[in-house]
Design a protein around this motif. Structure first.
Motif, short mmCIF file in Angstrom:
data_model
loop_
_atom_site.label_atom_id
_atom_site.label_comp_id
_atom_site.label_asym_id
_atom_site.label_seq_id
_atom_site.Cartn_x
_atom_site.Cartn_y
_atom_site.Cartn_z
N GLY A 153 0.91 -1.33 -0.06
CA GLY A 153 -0.05 -0.03 0.14
C GLY A 153 0.67 1.32 -0.06
N GLN A 154 2.10 1.00 0.24
CA GLN A 154 2.95 2.43 0.23
C GLN A 154 3.28 2.82 -1.08
N THR A 155 3.55 4.42 -1.15
CA THR A 155 3.79 4.87 -2.25
C THR A 155 5.23 4.86 -2.41
N VAL A 156 5.81 4.51 -3.46
CA VAL A 156 7.34 4.54 -3.55
C VAL A 156 7.72 5.34 -4.92
N LYS A 157 8.99 5.62 -4.90
CA LYS A 157 9.54 6.39 -6.28
C LYS A 157 9.96 5.32 -7.16
N CYS A 158 9.58 5.46 -8.29
CA CYS A 158 9.88 4.50 -9.35
C CYS A 158 11.20 5.22 -10.14
N LEU A 159 12.01 4.34 -10.54
CA LEU A 159 13.40 4.77 -10.91
C LEU A 159 13.53 4.17 -12.41
N GLY A 164 18.70 5.28 -12.32
CA GLY A 164 18.35 5.67 -11.04
C GLY A 164 17.66 6.89 -10.86
N ALA A 165 16.98 7.61 -12.08
CA ALA A 165 16.50 8.87 -12.18
C ALA A 165 14.86 8.51 -11.70
N GLU A 166 14.35 9.55 -10.86
CA GLU A 166 12.95 9.24 -10.53
C GLU A 166 11.85 9.72 -11.79
N ILE A 167 11.34 8.62 -11.97
CA ILE A 167 10.14 8.96 -13.27
C ILE A 167 8.60 8.78 -13.00
N ALA A 168 8.36 8.40 -11.71
CA ALA A 168 6.77 8.30 -11.60
C ALA A 168 6.94 7.92 -10.05
N ASP A 226 2.34 3.45 -19.35
CA ASP A 226 3.42 4.05 -20.44
C ASP A 226 4.66 3.87 -19.88
N LYS A 227 4.99 3.71 -18.76
CA LYS A 227 6.51 3.73 -18.13
C LYS A 227 6.93 2.14 -17.92
N TYR A 228 6.06 1.40 -18.44
CA TYR A 228 6.65 -0.13 -18.33
C TYR A 228 7.96 -0.49 -18.83
N ASP A 229 8.45 0.25 -19.79
CA ASP A 229 9.71 -0.23 -20.43
C ASP A 229 10.60 0.68 -19.94
N ASP A 230 10.63 1.59 -18.81
CA ASP A 230 11.66 2.64 -18.33
C ASP A 230 11.96 2.32 -16.96
N ILE A 231 10.77 1.78 -16.04
CA ILE A 231 10.94 1.69 -14.78
C ILE A 231 11.43 0.20 -14.54
N ARG A 232 12.67 0.46 -13.72
CA ARG A 232 13.30 -0.94 -13.21
C ARG A 232 13.83 -1.00 -11.97
N ALA A 233 13.50 -0.01 -11.12
CA ALA A 233 13.79 -0.07 -9.71
C ALA A 233 13.05 0.94 -8.79
#
Ligand code: SF4
Ligand code: SF4
Length: 173
Positions: free
Chosen positions: A122-128, A132-136, A161-168
């Protein structure tokens, strides 16, 4: 001489960080992927290295046998259930499962996580991104330890739309 952006990309790649798909990255066929409940594995293993836990841990045979221990993995997507076991076993943190069917505008990514504190459901996290840049922002759906002393697998709902960019992810307390 290339622009500084190209130079940075090259530096990151040469230090083992993928800045984009390597040639031959293992991606599911898109049409099949968009309909597959539970998602498919995506493997971003850039180098020929002596390593094969993705193959030895896969319970369905979806990761094809390595002819040479240095091979990079190949997938039979007809056999991938999206279970995420390989995500927890890959020492290179190079395996992900991405489910594109979660909702109209959200996908779910199962990714490896080895830091503390652990995120909570349930926590909101930063997606990188890969650099390592925060993107969502993302919402944690589950946190699992598939087997004792192995890497945690965190499922996060992310903008589709960010599935191909977020990896951490980054946990912000
Ligand atoms: S997600 Fe599961 S079935 Fe798919 S390759 Fe990984 S271990 Fe095998
Ligand atoms: S276990 Fe991970 S690092 Fe090792 S070959 Fe498989 S994908 Fe690459």
């Amino acid at each position: 001489m290339g622009c500084c952006c190209e130079t940075n990309k090259e530096k990151l790649f040469n230090s083992g960080i993928l800045v984009e798909h390597r040639e031959g990255a293992v991606l599911p066929p898109k049409e099949q992927w968009e309909k597959k409940k539970g998602g498919y594995v995506v493997i971003e293993c850039p180098k020929r290295i002596p390593c094969n836990p993705c193959y030895t841990s896969c319970p369905t045979g979806a990761v094809l046998p390595f002819e040479d221990i240095n091979d990079t993995p190949k997938i039979d997507y007809a056999k991938c259930t999206g279970c995420g076991i390989c995500v927890s076993r890959c020492p290179g943190l190079a395996c992900f499962v991405i489910d594109l069917t979660y909702s109209e505008d959200k996908a779910v990514i199962k990714l490896p996580y080895e830091l503390l504190p652990l995120p909570e459901k349930g926590q909101t996290v930063k997606c990188l991104g890969r650099d390592g840049a925060e993107i969502a922002d993302g919402e944690v759906i589950t946190v699992t330890e598939p087997s004792k002393d192995k890497t945690y697998v965190v499922s996060v709902a992310i903008p589709k739309d960010k599935y191909d960019d977020i990896r951490a992810i980054k946990v912000v307390c």
